[in-house]
Motif scaffolding. Structure first.
Motif, short mmCIF file in Angstrom:
data_model
loop_
_atom_site.label_atom_id
_atom_site.label_comp_id
_atom_site.label_asym_id
_atom_site.label_seq_id
_atom_site.Cartn_x
_atom_site.Cartn_y
_atom_site.Cartn_z
N ARG A 137 -10.57 5.43 1.63
CA ARG A 137 -9.38 5.98 0.98
C ARG A 137 -9.69 7.28 0.24
O ARG A 137 -8.91 8.23 0.26
N THR A 174 -9.93 2.20 -7.46
CA THR A 174 -10.29 3.52 -6.91
C THR A 174 -11.69 3.94 -7.34
O THR A 174 -12.43 4.55 -6.56
N GLU A 194 -1.35 6.67 -7.15
CA GLU A 194 -2.72 6.77 -6.62
C GLU A 194 -3.30 8.17 -6.83
O GLU A 194 -4.51 8.31 -7.02
N GLU A 229 -13.79 0.14 1.53
CA GLU A 229 -12.37 0.47 1.34
C GLU A 229 -12.23 1.70 0.43
O GLU A 229 -11.43 2.60 0.71
N LYS A 245 -9.92 10.23 2.65
CA LYS A 245 -8.61 10.76 3.06
C LYS A 245 -8.00 11.60 1.94
O LYS A 245 -7.34 12.61 2.20
N TRP A 246 -8.22 11.19 0.71
CA TRP A 246 -7.74 11.99 -0.42
C TRP A 246 -8.37 13.38 -0.39
O TRP A 246 -7.68 14.39 -0.55
N TYR A 293 -0.43 10.35 1.13
CA TYR A 293 -1.21 10.93 0.04
C TYR A 293 -0.42 12.07 -0.58
O TYR A 293 0.17 12.88 0.12
N THR A 347 0.86 -1.19 0.00
CA THR A 347 0.00 0.00 0.00
C THR A 347 0.89 1.24 0.00
O THR A 347 2.12 1.13 0.07
N ASP A 378 -0.56 4.87 3.86
CA ASP A 378 -1.38 6.01 4.26
C ASP A 378 -0.75 7.36 3.89
O ASP A 378 -1.05 8.39 4.49
#
Length: 576
Positions: A519, A459, A416, A515, A522-523, A377, A372, A375
């Motif tokens: 994610r 995503t 990402e 999930e 948080k973005w 970004y 991953t 965490d």
């Protein structure tokens, strides 16, 4: 990582033609089509057979970018033309190996980077300044001036489909007029011509006989009325741009004229197609029905969603643009668009600026070394954020770093970030286009990265269909030029869509809704932290206070200097 399923898929909603007909189309070639593909980083010339559109020859070269200041991006217009001629010459040399010659090229199409603006002298044919590239932000102060005048950055959106932004050509032309004496002088002498790169190419290929553009490029200038598809008088007056500088607006697909330049290996061939590169990609991906959506992954990302024959005006920062108009009498098809200004460029930045990556092409290998992003970004708002935020004051951040963060996490976060920015735009498109978006077509150089494609599917929670053409821009432009009335090398029939070389690799989502929601949340928090970094008011106030302190010290300074002068004068008088 769960690999995407590498299964060829047709983009067609109906079956292909019979095997016999397909065999015939591969044998009965009716002529060749050449395509000038002028991108931001590369220029190429490709040659296709028809009606099967198989690329049989191509040559590409890198295009230099000049950066005189941070945020300024320029290119040499003469280098653009020299590169086009070089690519055409080298591609044509490959034809005899395939049993063809230059005389078999029945038509030439052009596809180009959009919004990039060039001004030149109509008498000498020489550029008056370097091309200002689409992502250049030098016009920020010009934007502020225009917005102050009309009070709203979206003032012209119902006419043009666009906000007032550094992105578009009108601002670049106005900046050139205000800041380059040679441009002002040429305007006064009625010798100045201005246009997007397609206009510059056509002008040179025809020795100045044609000053034209097509509706897709014109729709990106902030000067064209989407309804009339002409230059709008109110817009011209607002930006103080004279119409006689601008090209005539034509459809994407018609016979424009002959190439007459003695410098061009294409001399004597017919020009019959012009499309902005992202619209050409939409056509090449066969996204010809409302709701069909594509994303081109390059240094930036460009998502277009076909909205049919009626423009959809966005309430969430997306652009309304012309998708294509395949002939003077054909209907105009529209699209909504969102642009990600920094996609592959983030990987280049990791390579060349901070040296986390030895080679941006190794991004997949480095990112796969960690399961991953840890965490972390990465919001790559190097020159602000485009759709759906349209915030010039945003700046890039990397957030979520811990003592355990490795460079691999940052590389994966960069990949990402491309996927999250794509989802930002898809979320808006889903709300506004009125059609169900259930898959994403993908092309562009960056799509060779399998991890990126899988991350994208994970995503957005929908299948990603990667074109096996890898870059469908030139293919779309080839179809556009070939089907022009009078050329008739193919018949464009969207309801049948039986093009044999449109196949895809499919990447399916492997994440759950929970999930994805976590994610993406948080973005969005990371994006919030990137906004408002450039605060012009504070800078102005600091300068004002500094100037006040300097000015307030003047009376005392003047008193001391004058007193000293009087004392010197007194001593001199006494000594005499």
């Amino acid at each position: 990582m769960t690999e995407g399923k590498n299964i060829p898929n047709s983009s067609a909603d109906v079956p292909f033609r019979s095997k016999e007909l397909r065999k015939q189309s591969l044998i009965q070639h009716t002529g060749l089509v050449g395509v000038i593909d002028e991108g931001t980083k590369t220029i190429g010339f490709s040659i296709y057979t028809t009606p099967d559109f198989r690329e049989i020859a191509a040559h590409r070269v890198e295009l230099s970018v000049i950066t005189p200041q941070d945020g300024w991006y320029e290119q040499d217009p003469l280098e653009i033309m020299a590169s086009i001629n070089k690519c055409a010459e080298e591609a044509i040399k490959q034809l005899p190996e395939q049993g063809f010659s230059a005389s078999d090229i029945a038509s030439v199409g052009i596809t180009n980077q959009r919004e990039t603006t060039i001004v030149w002298d109509a008498v000498t044919g020489k550029p008056l300044y370097n091309a200002i590239v689409w992502k250049d932000i030098r016009t920020s102060s010009t934007v502020d001036q225009i917005v102050a005048k009309v009070q709203d950055p979206n003032h012209f959106r119902n006419i043009t489909g666009l906000p007032i932004s550094t992105y578009f050509s009108a601002l670049k032309i106005r900046w050139l007029k205000d800041n380059v004496p040679e441009v002002r002088q040429a305007i006064r002498g009625k010798r100045c011509k201005a246009g997007t790169v397609d206009s510059w190419i056509v002008w040179n290929l025809t020795n100045g006989a044609l000053h034209i553009t097509d509706v897709t490029n014109a729709s990106r200038t902030l000067l064209m009325n989407l309804e009339t598809q002409n230059w709008d008088p109110v817009l011209l007056k607002t930006f103080a741009i004279k119409e006689d500088m601008l090209p005539t607006i034509r459809s994407c697909s018609e016979i424009f004229g002959k190439i007459t330049s003695e410098r061009s290996p294409l001399r004597g061939m017919t020009l019959s197609g012009i499309m902005g590169n992202q619209q050409a990609s939409l056509l090449g991906q066969m996204c010809v029905k409302p709701g069909q959506t594509k994303n081109t992954y390059r240094s930036g990302c460009f998502l277009l969603c076909n909205t049919g024959d009626k423009p959809v005006f966005s309430r969430h920062g997306l652009l309304t643009t012309v998708a294509y108009k395949l002939g003077p009498q054909s209907p105009t098809i529209y699209a909504i668009e969102g642009a990600v200004s920094v996609a592959g460029h983030a990987l280049s930045w990791l390579q060349s600026k901070v040296r986390i990556l030895p080679d941006s092409r190794d991004a997949e290998k480095y990112a796969e070394m960690v399961p991953t992003s840890g965490d972390v970004y990465f919001v790559p708002a190097f020159t602000g954020l485009y759709a759906p935020y349209w915030r010039q004051n945003a700046r890039g951040i990397i957030i979520g770093l811990t003592q355990f963060t490795r460079k691999n996490h940052i590389v994966r976060a960069a990949l990402e970030s491309i996927c999250f920015q794509t989802r930002d735009i898809l979320e808006c498109m889903h709300q506004e286009c009125g059609y169900e978006i259930n898959k994403l077509h993908a092309d562009g150089k960056l799509t060779t990265n399998n991890l990126l494609m899988q991350l994208q599917a994970d995503t957005i929670g929908m299948p990603v269909f990667r074109s096996q053409l890898m870059d469908s821009t030139a293919f779309g432009a080839a179809m556009c030029a070939a089907q022009a009335e009078g050329i008739d090398l193919c018949k464009f029939e969207p309801e049948k869509r039986y093009y044999e070389n449109v196949h895809y690799d499919t990447f399916l989502a492997t994440t759950t809704d929970v999930e994805r929601k976590e994610r993406y949340g948080k973005w969005k928090r990371a994006v919030e932290r990137s906004l408002g970094w450039v605060i012009k008011q504070k800078k102005t106030r600091e300068h004002t206070e500094e100037n006040y302190r300097m000015l307030s010290s003047l009376p005392a300074s003047i008193f001391l200097i004058s007193s000293f002068a009087m004392l010197v004068h007194s001593f001199a008088a006494t000594s005499q």
